[in-house]
Design a protein around this motif. Structure first.
Motif, short mmCIF file in Angstrom:
data_model
loop_
_atom_site.label_atom_id
_atom_site.label_comp_id
_atom_site.label_asym_id
_atom_site.label_seq_id
_atom_site.Cartn_x
_atom_site.Cartn_y
_atom_site.Cartn_z
N LEU A 88 0.81 -1.22 0.00
CA LEU A 88 0.00 0.00 0.00
C LEU A 88 0.84 1.27 0.00
N ASN A 89 2.15 1.13 0.20
CA ASN A 89 3.04 2.28 0.14
C ASN A 89 3.76 2.34 -1.21
N ARG A 90 3.13 1.77 -2.21
CA ARG A 90 3.59 1.83 -3.60
C ARG A 90 2.44 2.34 -4.46
N LEU A 91 2.71 2.50 -5.75
CA LEU A 91 1.68 2.84 -6.72
C LEU A 91 1.32 1.61 -7.53
N THR A 99 10.96 -4.81 -5.04
CA THR A 99 10.16 -4.64 -3.82
C THR A 99 9.07 -3.60 -4.10
N GLY A 100 8.39 -3.79 -5.21
CA GLY A 100 7.36 -2.86 -5.64
C GLY A 100 5.98 -3.22 -5.12
N LEU A 101 4.98 -3.01 -5.96
CA LEU A 101 3.60 -3.29 -5.54
C LEU A 101 3.41 -4.75 -5.16
N HIS A 102 3.95 -5.65 -5.96
CA HIS A 102 3.96 -7.08 -5.66
C HIS A 102 5.43 -7.48 -5.46
N LEU A 126 -6.11 -7.76 -7.80
CA LEU A 126 -5.51 -7.50 -6.49
C LEU A 126 -5.55 -6.00 -6.17
N VAL A 127 -5.31 -5.18 -7.17
CA VAL A 127 -5.37 -3.73 -6.97
C VAL A 127 -6.78 -3.31 -6.59
N ALA A 128 -7.76 -3.82 -7.31
CA ALA A 128 -9.15 -3.43 -7.07
C ALA A 128 -9.66 -3.89 -5.71
N GLY A 152 10.67 8.69 2.68
CA GLY A 152 9.21 8.65 2.64
C GLY A 152 8.78 7.81 1.45
N GLY A 153 7.60 7.22 1.56
CA GLY A 153 7.11 6.35 0.49
C GLY A 153 6.03 7.01 -0.33
N ARG A 154 5.28 6.18 -1.03
CA ARG A 154 4.24 6.70 -1.92
C ARG A 154 3.09 7.34 -1.15
#
Length: 273
Positions: free
Chosen positions: A71-74, A95-98, A121-123, A211-213
């Protein structure tokens, strides 16, 4: 919100403490706990719970594991190793969204997932959390708050790994990040640093994290949105190898976190209409 009308426009988000894995994410099944919990902000919600209850603060957290969707990614923070057909090259979002592998290099995702699964998964697990953050800002503003203050709470390993900017370095008790001054007013940054410092915690600023997204997206001081990231050193409350809760250390830390949040909260402006 917890109250029909909040007194102060302040809330805490905890995006990485969830441990639940949905059935469609089969690749995380049967992993040893030392791998599965490697990068989870385990117990952060538990550490802040007493002060959240004391002050009746609004807090947003998720039950879902960060390796499912971080959740701290786009949503676009994927590459060819994580999602089929991605235009981002291999290794760009390990180490991105997935998560493809842990920060210790342990493999998580054996092959890229189909685009349809990524979108699902995003939705299902990503968008609801972020919709809650957007709604929280909107609710505070509808109550008359010109400025909204937001702490995004995390934890970190006590030593930097090869996946970090500070490999092998011993870290401070707390790392506070505002994207090099972009995500909040300097006054709020100074207040947060002062709060944790007065609680007896060693504080570092924008190192090794910027800081993250979450802070990047929602921290917009020009719009009256002040977001700051706060990382807690895991050695202060857990065994970092077994991921076990250490009761005496954790109780002491939770008391200090309560002192810090009380200090910050007491100095924030009240909502006026």
């Amino acid at each position: 919100m917890q109250d029909a009308r909040a007194t102060k426009a302040f809330f805490i988000s905890i995006p990485h403490s969830g441990e639940r894995i949905p059935p469609e994410v089969t690749w995380l099944n049967h992993l040893p706990e030392s791998v599965l919990m490697c990068d989870v902000d385990r117990y952060v919600d538990r550490l802040y719970h007493p002060v959240i209850e004391q002050l009746q603060l609004l807090s947003l957290k998720t039950e879902w594991h960060r390796y499912v969707v971080d959740l701290n990614r786009l949503p676009g923070d994927v590459d060819v190793d994580s999602v089929e057909g991605s235009q981002n090259p291999t290794g760009q979002f390990t180490t991105g969204l997935h998560w493809v592998q842990t920060t210790r290099g342990q493999r998580l995702l054996p092959k890229p997932m189909r685009l349809q699964l990524h979108q699902s998964l995003v939705a299902q697990y990503y968008e609801p959390f972020h919709q809650s953050i957007l709604q929280t800002y909107a609710d505070f503003k509808s109550q008359g708050a010109a400025q909204v203050y937001h702490i995004d709470a995390h934890s970190m390993p006590s030593l930097g790994t090869v996946a970090h900017r500070d490999p092998g370095q011993t870290r401070a008790s707390i790392v506070i990040s505002d994207g090099e001054g972009k995500s909040c007013d300097p006054w709020f940054k100074d207040l947060v640093i002062e709060g944790y410092t007065k609680a007896g915690l060693q504080v570092a600023y924008n190192w090794p994290y910027l800081g993250g997204r979450v802070t990047q997206v929602y921290g917009r001081p020009q719009l009256g949105q002040h977001a700051i990231q706060v990382e807690i050193n895991r050695s202060l409350y857990m065994d970092e190898e077994s991921k076990a809760w250490l009761p005496a250390r954790a109780a002491n830390l939770s008391d200090k976190l309560a002192q810090a949040i009380h200090y910050i909260y007491d100095r924030l402006p009240s909502i006026t209409q």
